[in-house]
Design an enzyme around this catalytic site. Sequence first.
Site, short mmCIF file in Angstrom:
data_model
loop_
_atom_site.label_atom_id
_atom_site.label_comp_id
_atom_site.label_asym_id
_atom_site.label_seq_id
_atom_site.Cartn_x
_atom_site.Cartn_y
_atom_site.Cartn_z
N ASP A 125 0.84 -1.21 0.00
CA ASP A 125 0.00 0.00 0.00
C ASP A 125 0.87 1.25 0.00
O ASP A 125 2.03 1.21 0.39
CB ASP A 125 -0.88 0.04 1.26
CG ASP A 125 -2.04 -0.95 1.21
OD1 ASP A 125 -2.30 -1.53 0.15
OD2 ASP A 125 -2.68 -1.13 2.26
N ARG A 175 -2.03 -0.59 -8.16
CA ARG A 175 -3.37 -0.10 -7.81
C ARG A 175 -3.34 1.41 -8.03
O ARG A 175 -2.42 2.08 -7.56
CB ARG A 175 -3.68 -0.40 -6.34
CG ARG A 175 -4.97 0.27 -5.86
CD ARG A 175 -5.11 0.21 -4.34
NE ARG A 175 -5.14 -1.14 -3.86
CZ ARG A 175 -4.63 -1.51 -2.68
NH1 ARG A 175 -4.06 -0.63 -1.88
NH2 ARG A 175 -4.68 -2.77 -2.29
C1 LIG Z 1 -9.18 -0.94 -2.83
C2 LIG Z 1 -8.70 0.40 -2.39
C3 LIG Z 1 -7.43 0.53 -1.87
C4 LIG Z 1 -6.93 1.77 -1.51
N1 LIG Z 1 -5.63 1.90 -1.12
C5 LIG Z 1 -5.12 3.12 -0.86
C6 LIG Z 1 -3.74 3.32 -0.62
O1 LIG Z 1 -2.93 2.38 -0.62
N2 LIG Z 1 -3.31 4.56 -0.35
C7 LIG Z 1 -4.16 5.66 -0.35
O2 LIG Z 1 -3.71 6.78 -0.13
N3 LIG Z 1 -5.48 5.50 -0.58
C8 LIG Z 1 -5.97 4.27 -0.84
N4 LIG Z 1 -7.31 4.13 -1.11
C9 LIG Z 1 -8.23 5.27 -0.86
C10 LIG Z 1 -8.36 6.15 -2.07
O3 LIG Z 1 -7.16 6.82 -2.29
C11 LIG Z 1 -9.48 7.18 -1.89
O4 LIG Z 1 -9.22 7.99 -0.80
C12 LIG Z 1 -10.85 6.60 -1.67
O5 LIG Z 1 -11.05 5.49 -2.48
C13 LIG Z 1 -11.91 7.64 -2.01
O6 LIG Z 1 -11.79 8.06 -3.34
P1 LIG Z 1 -12.81 7.64 -4.49
O7 LIG Z 1 -12.04 7.35 -5.72
O8 LIG Z 1 -13.67 6.55 -4.01
O9 LIG Z 1 -13.60 8.95 -4.81
P2 LIG Z 1 -14.42 9.96 -3.91
O10 LIG Z 1 -14.81 11.04 -4.84
O11 LIG Z 1 -13.70 10.32 -2.67
O12 LIG Z 1 -15.68 9.13 -3.49
C14 LIG Z 1 -16.62 8.70 -4.46
C15 LIG Z 1 -17.91 8.33 -3.79
O13 LIG Z 1 -17.67 7.25 -2.88
C16 LIG Z 1 -18.17 7.58 -1.61
N5 LIG Z 1 -17.21 7.18 -0.60
C17 LIG Z 1 -15.88 7.31 -0.68
N6 LIG Z 1 -15.32 6.87 0.48
C18 LIG Z 1 -16.36 6.47 1.26
C19 LIG Z 1 -16.46 5.95 2.54
N7 LIG Z 1 -15.39 5.72 3.29
N8 LIG Z 1 -17.69 5.64 3.04
C20 LIG Z 1 -18.78 5.84 2.31
N9 LIG Z 1 -18.76 6.36 1.07
C21 LIG Z 1 -17.57 6.68 0.57
C22 LIG Z 1 -18.30 9.08 -1.54
O14 LIG Z 1 -19.45 9.42 -0.79
C23 LIG Z 1 -18.47 9.50 -2.96
O15 LIG Z 1 -19.81 9.64 -3.29
C24 LIG Z 1 -7.79 2.91 -1.55
C25 LIG Z 1 -9.07 2.78 -2.07
C26 LIG Z 1 -9.53 1.57 -2.51
C27 LIG Z 1 -10.89 1.48 -3.11
#
Ligand SMILES: Cc1cc2nc3c(=O)[nH]c(=O)nc-3n(C[C@H](O)[C@H](O)[C@H](O)COP(=O)(O)OP(=O)(O)OC[C@H]3O[C@@H](n4cnc5c(N)ncnc54)[C@H](O)[C@@H]3O)c2cc1C
Length: 302
Positions: A125, A175
């Site tokens: 990660d 990722r």
């Molecule tokens: C499989 C996976 C692994 C990841 N690994 C890392 C990593 O190694 N390092 C890192 O910095 N980040 C990691 N992330 C987090 C990522 O960087 C984002 O912060 C997170 O996915 C939110 O961004 P989004 O693309 O979903 O878009 P956003 O625009 O933030 O969210 C899109 C939609 O999803 C909904 N949503 C987002 N998060 C949540 C939540 N927690 N609860 C409810 N609804 C939510 C929001 O309401 C919004 O409507 C990971 C995410 C995923 C899916």
Amino acid sequence: MSLFNKAIVATLPLVPRPLVRRFAGRYIAGDKLEDAVRVVKALNNRGICATIDILGEEIDDRDEALAAVEAYKKVLAAIDAEKLDSNISLKPTMLGLKIDKAFCRENVAAICDEVKRYGNFVRVDMEDSSCTQDTLDVYYALRERYDNVGTVIQSYLRRSLADCAGLAAAKANLRLCKGIYNEPRELAYKDKAVVNANFSLLLDVLLDGGCYVGIATHDEKMVWEGLRAVYEYGLERDQYEFQMLLGVDAKLRDTIVAAGHKLRIYVPFGTAWYAYSTRRLKENPRLAGQIFRNIFVKYELT
Ligand SMILES: Cc1cc2nc3c(=O)[nH]c(=O)nc-3n(C[C@H](O)[C@H](O)[C@H](O)COP(=O)(O)OP(=O)(O)OC[C@H]3O[C@@H](n4cnc5c(N)ncnc54)[C@H](O)[C@@H]3O)c2cc1C
């Protein structure tokens, strides 16, 4: 973010931990490995694969890092014994990155040996920007010895485009996500539209380079960018995957699966749930708002 939501996020540290744990429960399989196994089995039965993460980060004690290596070996053994469709994800600072980079590299290498023995895969990660270069250094060093290892690129970081050029040349398994940590403006884009545009650009750079990409997002716009790329690059089902977090937007998850794409869910478990959970709650202030309402309801009743 609205002023109210900003206020909620700012006051999260004041919320009693048991309450945070209750509301954060949706993002975490449970305290024990058995909990993760149960959740992954249920996902597998719905045609969804997983990546299991042991919660924990920012370790400053060598013994704790060594214990994490042993814990990951147990996870790999359980995946094999239970015939789960799951790989593993780990945070470098849990394996000692902040103690000593070489120590962390050897700890992750010990896990890579087991990963290789089981024919599985490990993803390193990406944490906050203080770890980016060290994490990439560990990743590149491991790639000299192992194939079944990948890492993560964050589209909010200004440096990611340059990093992707190198990673594409190395045909890395990556990722791609937006990034979850609070970074200063000189290092990270703050405008959501730019973070999204960069996500799309990086996806193209990586796919152009022949990388396998885990498109990790719950944002319909970025899922669409993934679908666009799959179409434009003529990718087969085994040449990419979508990834989502446990507990977020099951409807979107099921829609992606129903359309025939491979989807992997990130399944964290363990007792060190606080930092992970508060990051999730900060991303979803509506849920954090429910916590506050709960506090006041409780207050009125007592
Ligand atoms: C499989 C996976 C692994 C990841 N690994 C890392 C990593 O190694 N390092 C890192 O910095 N980040 C990691 N992330 C987090 C990522 O960087 C984002 O912060 C997170 O996915 C939110 O961004 P989004 O693309 O979903 O878009 P956003 O625009 O933030 O969210 C899109 C939609 O999803 C909904 N949503 C987002 N998060 C949540 C939540 N927690 N609860 C409810 N609804 C939510 C929001 O309401 C919004 O409507 C990971 C995410 C995923 C899916």
